[in-house]
Write a protein that holds these residues in place. Structure first.
Motif, PDB file in Angstrom:
ATOM      1  N   LEU A  22       0.843  -1.190   0.000  1.00  0.00           N
ATOM      2  CA  LEU A  22       0.000   0.000   0.000  1.00  0.00           C
ATOM      3  C   LEU A  22       0.874   1.235   0.000  1.00  0.00           C
ATOM      4  N   ASP A  23       0.542   2.204  -0.861  1.00  0.00           N
ATOM      5  CA  ASP A  23       1.225   3.496  -0.887  1.00  0.00           C
ATOM      6  C   ASP A  23       0.234   4.589  -0.501  1.00  0.00           C
ATOM      7  N   LEU A  24       0.645   5.463   0.425  1.00  0.00           N
ATOM      8  CA  LEU A  24      -0.164   6.603   0.830  1.00  0.00           C
ATOM      9  C   LEU A  24       0.527   7.873   0.351  1.00  0.00           C
ATOM     10  N   PRO A  25       0.121   8.425  -0.793  1.00  0.00           N
ATOM     11  CA  PRO A  25       0.752   9.641  -1.297  1.00  0.00           C
ATOM     12  C   PRO A  25       0.453  10.831  -0.379  1.00  0.00           C
ATOM     13  N   PRO A  26       1.366  11.775  -0.265  1.00  0.00           N
ATOM     14  CA  PRO A  26       1.141  12.932   0.615  1.00  0.00           C
ATOM     15  C   PRO A  26      -0.026  13.789   0.143  1.00  0.00           C
ATOM     16  N   GLY A  27      -0.833  14.235   1.099  1.00  0.00           N
ATOM     17  CA  GLY A  27      -1.937  15.129   0.797  1.00  0.00           C
ATOM     18  C   GLY A  27      -3.112  14.478   0.103  1.00  0.00           C
ATOM     19  N   VAL A  28      -3.146  13.152   0.085  1.00  0.00           N
ATOM     20  CA  VAL A  28      -4.192  12.411  -0.621  1.00  0.00           C
ATOM     21  C   VAL A  28      -5.001  11.597   0.388  1.00  0.00           C
ATOM     22  N   CYS A  29      -6.306  11.483   0.157  1.00  0.00           N
ATOM     23  CA  CYS A  29      -7.144  10.603   0.958  1.00  0.00           C
ATOM     24  C   CYS A  29      -7.235   9.248   0.268  1.00  0.00           C
ATOM     25  N   ALA A  74       4.326   7.799  15.081  1.00  0.00           N
ATOM     26  CA  ALA A  74       5.031   9.024  14.718  1.00  0.00           C
ATOM     27  C   ALA A  74       4.210   9.864  13.760  1.00  0.00           C
ATOM     28  N   GLU A  75       3.873  11.088  14.182  1.00  0.00           N
ATOM     29  CA  GLU A  75       3.174  12.059  13.341  1.00  0.00           C
ATOM     30  C   GLU A  75       1.881  11.508  12.765  1.00  0.00           C
ATOM     31  N   ILE A  76       1.204  10.666  13.549  1.00  0.00           N
ATOM     32  CA  ILE A  76      -0.054  10.058  13.128  1.00  0.00           C
ATOM     33  C   ILE A  76      -1.156  10.449  14.105  1.00  0.00           C
ATOM     34  N   GLY A  77      -2.285  10.888  13.563  1.00  0.00           N
ATOM     35  CA  GLY A  77      -3.497  11.077  14.348  1.00  0.00           C
ATOM     36  C   GLY A  77      -4.451   9.936  14.034  1.00  0.00           C
ATOM     37  N   PHE A  78      -5.003   9.309  15.066  1.00  0.00           N
ATOM     38  CA  PHE A  78      -5.803   8.107  14.858  1.00  0.00           C
ATOM     39  C   PHE A  78      -7.113   8.207  15.622  1.00  0.00           C
ATOM     40  N   VAL A  79      -8.222   7.966  14.919  1.00  0.00           N
ATOM     41  CA  VAL A  79      -9.534   7.896  15.559  1.00  0.00           C
ATOM     42  C   VAL A  79     -10.071   6.484  15.359  1.00  0.00           C
ATOM     43  N   PRO A  80     -10.011   5.631  16.401  1.00  0.00           N
ATOM     44  CA  PRO A  80     -10.519   4.261  16.280  1.00  0.00           C
ATOM     45  C   PRO A  80     -12.038   4.226  16.336  1.00  0.00           C
ATOM     46  N   VAL A 146      -5.023  17.846  17.097  1.00  0.00           N
ATOM     47  CA  VAL A 146      -4.513  18.961  17.888  1.00  0.00           C
ATOM     48  C   VAL A 146      -2.988  19.097  17.812  1.00  0.00           C
ATOM     49  N   THR A 147      -2.285  18.010  17.494  1.00  0.00           N
ATOM     50  CA  THR A 147      -0.825  18.105  17.380  1.00  0.00           C
ATOM     51  C   THR A 147      -0.353  18.183  15.933  1.00  0.00           C
ATOM     52  N   ARG A 148      -1.288  18.470  15.022  1.00  0.00           N
ATOM     53  CA  ARG A 148      -0.959  18.630  13.599  1.00  0.00           C
ATOM     54  C   ARG A 148      -0.230  17.408  13.029  1.00  0.00           C
ATOM     55  N   PRO A 149      -0.892  16.270  12.988  1.00  0.00           N
ATOM     56  CA  PRO A 149      -0.250  15.079  12.419  1.00  0.00           C
ATOM     57  C   PRO A 149      -0.060  15.217  10.917  1.00  0.00           C
ATOM     58  N   ARG A 150       0.829  14.422  10.383  1.00  0.00           N
ATOM     59  CA  ARG A 150       1.011  14.372   8.930  1.00  0.00           C
ATOM     60  C   ARG A 150       0.044  13.385   8.302  1.00  0.00           C
ATOM     61  N   LEU A 151      -0.344  12.375   9.068  1.00  0.00           N
ATOM     62  CA  LEU A 151      -1.250  11.337   8.585  1.00  0.00           C
ATOM     63  C   LEU A 151      -2.399  11.189   9.572  1.00  0.00           C
ATOM     64  N   THR A 183      -2.661  14.135   4.836  1.00  0.00           N
ATOM     65  CA  THR A 183      -2.829  12.812   4.237  1.00  0.00           C
ATOM     66  C   THR A 183      -3.817  12.037   5.101  1.00  0.00           C
ATOM     67  N   VAL A 184      -4.796  11.396   4.473  1.00  0.00           N
ATOM     68  CA  VAL A 184      -5.868  10.721   5.208  1.00  0.00           C
ATOM     69  C   VAL A 184      -5.960   9.272   4.752  1.00  0.00           C
ATOM     70  N   LEU A 185      -6.080   8.372   5.725  1.00  0.00           N
ATOM     71  CA  LEU A 185      -6.348   6.959   5.464  1.00  0.00           C
ATOM     72  C   LEU A 185      -7.679   6.633   6.117  1.00  0.00           C
ATOM     73  N   LEU A 186      -8.636   6.220   5.302  1.00  0.00           N
ATOM     74  CA  LEU A 186     -10.006   6.030   5.741  1.00  0.00           C
ATOM     75  C   LEU A 186     -10.409   4.577   5.553  1.00  0.00           C
ATOM     76  N   ALA A 187     -10.555   3.833   6.654  1.00  0.00           N
ATOM     77  CA  ALA A 187     -11.022   2.443   6.600  1.00  0.00           C
ATOM     78  C   ALA A 187     -12.537   2.463   6.721  1.00  0.00           C
ATOM     79  N   GLU A 188     -13.218   1.990   5.695  1.00  0.00           N
ATOM     80  CA  GLU A 188     -14.661   2.221   5.633  1.00  0.00           C
ATOM     81  C   GLU A 188     -15.323   1.206   4.705  1.00  0.00           C
TER      82      GLU A 188
END
Length: 234
Positions: A22-29, A74-80, A146-151, A183-188
């Motif tokens: 899997l590749d997560l390009p920057p700034g892409v959902c 690292a530099e990840i914001g996660f909402v389970p 709140v901590t400005r994650p990159r992902l 950059t957003v990763l959306l499991a849905e």
């Protein structure tokens, strides 16, 4: 931004992820889609650092810099799915703790957070337990930002939610892309949300990445083959 190669994961003796690329390009959902039990939550938990991988690699790629090893959280914001807010603390206290957990410093929460979640501003001294379901999810999302994650990783955000909530969430995610370059990763599993916000997709079937590409390629025949009642047995 982040690349996964041949990632495998096990729960005991059960093989749950099979050589996932899997590749997560920057700034892409990017949307991770699939029926329940196909590995979506396992995959995002591995990326968020909540589960170890058995083999494979996860590597950050920075523009103008050499690839570097991925570090858990690292530099990840996660909402389970379960949100994980502090129900007995106020909205503002939740945001302060979320910031301190990442930065180990105090200081005030940026007013920018309330620009994205204006409905939380008049409730900032209210306990989280007194918020309705939509407000609690917005608080969990604000905690992640709140901590400005990159992902930013969201696991099944529309599960049990109203259609109106899903529409508002889609608008927020598009703003995060446009205004923050996030950059957003959306499991849905609900494809309507994926199609509103994602540019790319990864389709999981029994822990295997069986298709990926642009969301425009996530067409009805592909969905029927891997997510329909006649999906293959593997």
């Amino acid at each position: 931004m982040l690349s996964l190669r041949a990632v495998n994961q096990y729960y005991g003796d059960r093989h749950t992820l099979w050589n996932v690329d899997l590749d997560l390009p920057p700034g892409v959902c990017t949307g991770v889609v699939g029926l329940p039990g196909m590995g979506k939550t396992t995959l995002v938990n591995c990326i968020a650092g909540l589960l170890p991988i058995a083999s494979g690699t996860m590597v950050w790629h920075d523009a103008g810099a050499s690839p570097c090893e991925w570090l858990p959280g690292a530099e990840i914001g996660f909402v389970p799915q379960e949100r994980r807010i502090f129900s007995q603390l106020t909205v503002e206290e939740n945001l302060h703790i979320a910031r301190m957990a990442k930065e180990s410093v105090g200081g005030s929460v940026s007013s920018e957070i309330f620009e994205f979640f204006p409905e939380l501003y008049p409730l900032r001294q209210q306990r989280a337990s007194g918020l309705n379901d939509d407000q609690q999810y917005h608080l969990a999302l604000a905690n992640a930002l709140v901590t400005r994650p990159r992902l930013l990783i969201l696991d099944e955000p529309s599960r049990g939610a109203s259609p109106l909530f899903s529409i508002r969430l889609a608008q927020l995610l598009l703003r995060f892309n446009r205004e923050l370059g996030l950059t957003v990763l959306l499991a849905e599993q609900h494809l309507s949300l994926i199609r509103r916000v994602a540019e790319r997709f990864c389709l999981l079937y029994r822990g295997r990445n069986v298709a990926q590409g642009r969301v425009s390629e996530l067409d009805d025949p592909l969905i029927a083959h891997w997510m329909g009642p006649t999906a293959p047995v593997r």
